[in-house]
Motif scaffolding. Structure first.
Motif, PDB file in Angstrom:
ATOM      1  N   GLN A 183       0.836  -1.191   0.000  1.00  0.00           N
ATOM      2  CA  GLN A 183       0.000   0.000   0.000  1.00  0.00           C
ATOM      3  C   GLN A 183       0.874   1.245   0.000  1.00  0.00           C
ATOM      4  O   GLN A 183       1.832   1.356   0.766  1.00  0.00           O
ATOM      5  N   VAL A 184       0.590   2.191  -0.895  1.00  0.00           N
ATOM      6  CA  VAL A 184       1.342   3.439  -0.959  1.00  0.00           C
ATOM      7  C   VAL A 184       0.398   4.587  -0.627  1.00  0.00           C
ATOM      8  O   VAL A 184      -0.606   4.802  -1.319  1.00  0.00           O
ATOM      9  N   ARG A 185       0.712   5.310   0.440  1.00  0.00           N
ATOM     10  CA  ARG A 185      -0.162   6.378   0.916  1.00  0.00           C
ATOM     11  C   ARG A 185       0.580   7.710   0.939  1.00  0.00           C
ATOM     12  O   ARG A 185       1.804   7.755   1.082  1.00  0.00           O
ATOM     13  N   ARG A 186      -0.174   8.782   0.808  1.00  0.00           N
ATOM     14  CA  ARG A 186       0.406  10.118   0.988  1.00  0.00           C
ATOM     15  C   ARG A 186       0.726  10.314   2.466  1.00  0.00           C
ATOM     16  O   ARG A 186       0.022   9.810   3.346  1.00  0.00           O
ATOM     17  N   ALA A 246       2.106   2.021   9.595  1.00  0.00           N
ATOM     18  CA  ALA A 246       1.689   2.856  10.723  1.00  0.00           C
ATOM     19  C   ALA A 246       0.896   4.040  10.209  1.00  0.00           C
ATOM     20  O   ALA A 246       1.224   4.612   9.163  1.00  0.00           O
ATOM     21  N   ASP A 247      -0.148   4.413  10.932  1.00  0.00           N
ATOM     22  CA  ASP A 247      -0.900   5.615  10.569  1.00  0.00           C
ATOM     23  C   ASP A 247      -0.183   6.871  11.029  1.00  0.00           C
ATOM     24  O   ASP A 247      -0.320   7.935  10.411  1.00  0.00           O
ATOM     25  N   GLU A 259       1.856  11.540   9.320  1.00  0.00           N
ATOM     26  CA  GLU A 259       0.559  10.878   9.434  1.00  0.00           C
ATOM     27  C   GLU A 259       0.019  10.537   8.054  1.00  0.00           C
ATOM     28  O   GLU A 259       0.181  11.318   7.100  1.00  0.00           O
ATOM     29  N   ALA A 260      -0.615   9.388   7.937  1.00  0.00           N
ATOM     30  CA  ALA A 260      -1.282   9.031   6.692  1.00  0.00           C
ATOM     31  C   ALA A 260      -2.292  10.121   6.336  1.00  0.00           C
ATOM     32  O   ALA A 260      -3.074  10.555   7.188  1.00  0.00           O
ATOM     33  N   TRP A 261      -2.244  10.579   5.095  1.00  0.00           N
ATOM     34  CA  TRP A 261      -3.036  11.730   4.673  1.00  0.00           C
ATOM     35  C   TRP A 261      -4.521  11.542   4.979  1.00  0.00           C
ATOM     36  O   TRP A 261      -5.171  12.415   5.563  1.00  0.00           O
ATOM     37  N   ASP A 262      -5.068  10.415   4.603  1.00  0.00           N
ATOM     38  CA  ASP A 262      -6.494  10.165   4.817  1.00  0.00           C
ATOM     39  C   ASP A 262      -6.838  10.134   6.306  1.00  0.00           C
ATOM     40  O   ASP A 262      -7.916  10.584   6.716  1.00  0.00           O
ATOM     41  N   HIS A 263      -5.917   9.602   7.111  1.00  0.00           N
ATOM     42  CA  HIS A 263      -6.123   9.555   8.560  1.00  0.00           C
ATOM     43  C   HIS A 263      -6.170  10.974   9.118  1.00  0.00           C
ATOM     44  O   HIS A 263      -7.023  11.299   9.971  1.00  0.00           O
ATOM     45  N   ALA A 293      -9.417  12.731   7.983  1.00  0.00           N
ATOM     46  CA  ALA A 293     -10.597  12.174   8.650  1.00  0.00           C
ATOM     47  C   ALA A 293     -10.790  12.759  10.043  1.00  0.00           C
ATOM     48  O   ALA A 293     -11.930  12.901  10.513  1.00  0.00           O
ATOM     49  N   ARG A 294      -9.709  13.098  10.724  1.00  0.00           N
ATOM     50  CA  ARG A 294      -9.854  13.646  12.076  1.00  0.00           C
ATOM     51  C   ARG A 294      -9.783  15.174  12.087  1.00  0.00           C
ATOM     52  O   ARG A 294      -9.759  15.789  13.151  1.00  0.00           O
ATOM     53  N   GLY A 295      -9.720  15.781  10.902  1.00  0.00           N
ATOM     54  CA  GLY A 295      -9.735  17.237  10.820  1.00  0.00           C
ATOM     55  C   GLY A 295      -8.435  17.912  11.203  1.00  0.00           C
ATOM     56  O   GLY A 295      -8.438  19.079  11.618  1.00  0.00           O
ATOM     57  N   ALA A 296      -7.324  17.213  11.048  1.00  0.00           N
ATOM     58  CA  ALA A 296      -6.025  17.773  11.431  1.00  0.00           C
ATOM     59  C   ALA A 296      -5.573  18.839  10.437  1.00  0.00           C
ATOM     60  O   ALA A 296      -5.874  18.770   9.241  1.00  0.00           O
TER      61      ALA A 296
END
Length: 421
Positions: free
Chosen positions: A2-5, A189-190, A249-253, A256-259
């Motif tokens: 998996q490749v995440r921003r 890791a998120d 932090e994973a971009w979507d994570h 999702a929490r409004g960071a």
């Protein structure tokens, strides 16, 4: 895989100017030096050298007395920077009542330090040999271990994933940040907390660097201008102390929490010169920069700023400039480059961390810090790029590199993107 921003949601540092993050960056843009003259009462010969100290740092105020007493100064600086970054990320230090205790089991910490708690061991040796003590503090081992910072961070923040430290001289925290970036991008890791800290004031450390004849001279009047990267009259590096941290932090994570997203790491490149312990090699640096660009899906024209390693040593600066000219080729002349060590000094294992924070801030604020003390002094061997001689604001920038090139031939380059606007 998996490749995440990978978003940067927290930044923290202990400023050598004594203020907060905004004050730190404002002073950098203004070209203000934090270098001062250090004169100690050490025997047999006091230290007298330009140095960058975090004079306003109060460990007990930042951490609380019980925690501060458990740590050597390098760990205090690192822990305080980590708390700043974590708080800015909007993450609670302790899990709230009812929260799943396993929610942070994959979150981790990767830290960088070159010297670790060496000062604790040096202090112990003095106690034994000079003062005749027969035993040392029972905290000596835990204060002196290189992994003290990541251990304390993981305990204090409840991080159950990887907790480790990297020691690769001046590339230590650049590598730590890059490896943390890979953990988040891969989906392991998120959230990862990363950065670096070092304290270079130990008597034996300063004397060792002095013996290599690479330290810049200076007295009370001349020390602020002692570090002059890329200048024809450069005379060596200036050591310092400090700590800097980033929450990745994973971009979507994060969304999702409004960071708040302060930037993005998109690439990481490493290499080894495999040629000499202390003499840098252009080819190794070229490979690391090209690797970071390729990893981030970037080409040279995409880069709008490079925070150079730039130590102000006679041999290192021209090699780095030659590497930049090779990588950026026909766009090198328009590439803004600066070495902020001219102002905050060389923090050894923490250098990559403080410069990563500077680079992220530059992109976020659309402002480029200068290489201080360089105007009218550029070494012909260091020409061929757009040297930033005065701070620039309102500069449209989308991507930047931060380079760390270490003794031992270890090279690490990080590629950043600006946050969304």
């Amino acid at each position: 895989m998996q490749v995440r921003r990978v978003a940067i949601t927290g930044l923290g540092l202990i400023s050598p100017y004594g203020g907060d993050m905004a004050d730190f960056f404002t002073r950098l843009i203004a070209g203000e030096s934090a270098v001062r003259h250090l004169l100690t009462d050490d025997l047999p010969r006091p230290l007298s050298t330009p140095f960058v100290s975090c004079l306003g740092f109060n460990a007990e105020a930042a951490l609380g007395k019980p925690l501060a007493l458990m740590m050597e100064r390098f760990a205090q600086l690192g822990m305080a920077a980590a708390f700043q970054a974590w708080d800015q990320a909007g993450l609670p230090r302790r899990l709230e009542a009812g929260a799943d205790p396993a929610s942070r089991d994959q979150w981790g910490c990767i830290w960088g330090t070159a010297l670790g708690g060496l000062a604790a061991h040096e202090r112990g040796s003095r106690e034994l040999w000079q003062k005749g003590r027969e035993r040392l503090s029972p905290l000596s081992v835990v204060q002196g271990m290189n992994n003290a910072v990541n251990a304390h961070i993981s305990i204090q923040l409840g991080l159950g994933g990887l907790s480790t430290s990297h020691t690769a001289a001046c590339a230590s925290s650049g590598i730590a940040i890059g490896e943390a970036f890979r953990r988040v991008r891969s989906g392991e890791a998120d959230v990862m907390l990363t950065g670096g800290s070092d304290v270079c004031q130990s008597y034996g450390v300063v004397r060792a660097w002095e013996a290599m004849r690479v330290l810049a001279p200076g007295d009370a009047a001349t020390s602020p201008m002692a570090c002059r990267p890329f200048a024809a009259d450069r005379a060596g590096l200036v050591l310092g102390e400090g700590g800097a941290a980033l929450v990745l932090e994973a971009w979507d994570h994060a969304v999702a929490r409004g960071a708040t997203i302060h930037g993005e790491i998109v690439g990481y490149g490493t290499s080894c010169d495999h040629s000499h312990l202390v003499r840098p090699q252009r080819d190794g640096q070229v490979r690391a920069m090209r690797s970071a660009l390729a990893d981030g899906g970037l080409v040279p024209r995409d880069i709008h700023y490079v925070n150079a390693h730039g130590t102000a040593t006679a041999e290192g600066d021209p090699v780095e400039m030659a590497a930049l000219r090779e990588v950026f080729a026909d766009v090198a002349q328009e590439l803004p480059v600066s070495a902020t060590k001219s102002m905050h000094g060389h923090l050894l294992g923490a250098a990559g961390a403080i410069e990563a924070v500077v680079t992220a801030l530059a992109l976020r604020e659309q402002a480029v810090p200068p290489t201080a003390h360089l105007a009218g002094r550029i070494d012909p061997a260091c020409e061929g790029v757009d040297h930033v001689l005065q701070g620039r604001r309102g500069v449209p920038m989308q991507a930047a590199l931060s380079s760390s090139f270490a003794f031992g031939g270890s090279n690490a380059v990080l590629a950043f993107r600006a946050p969304p606007r």
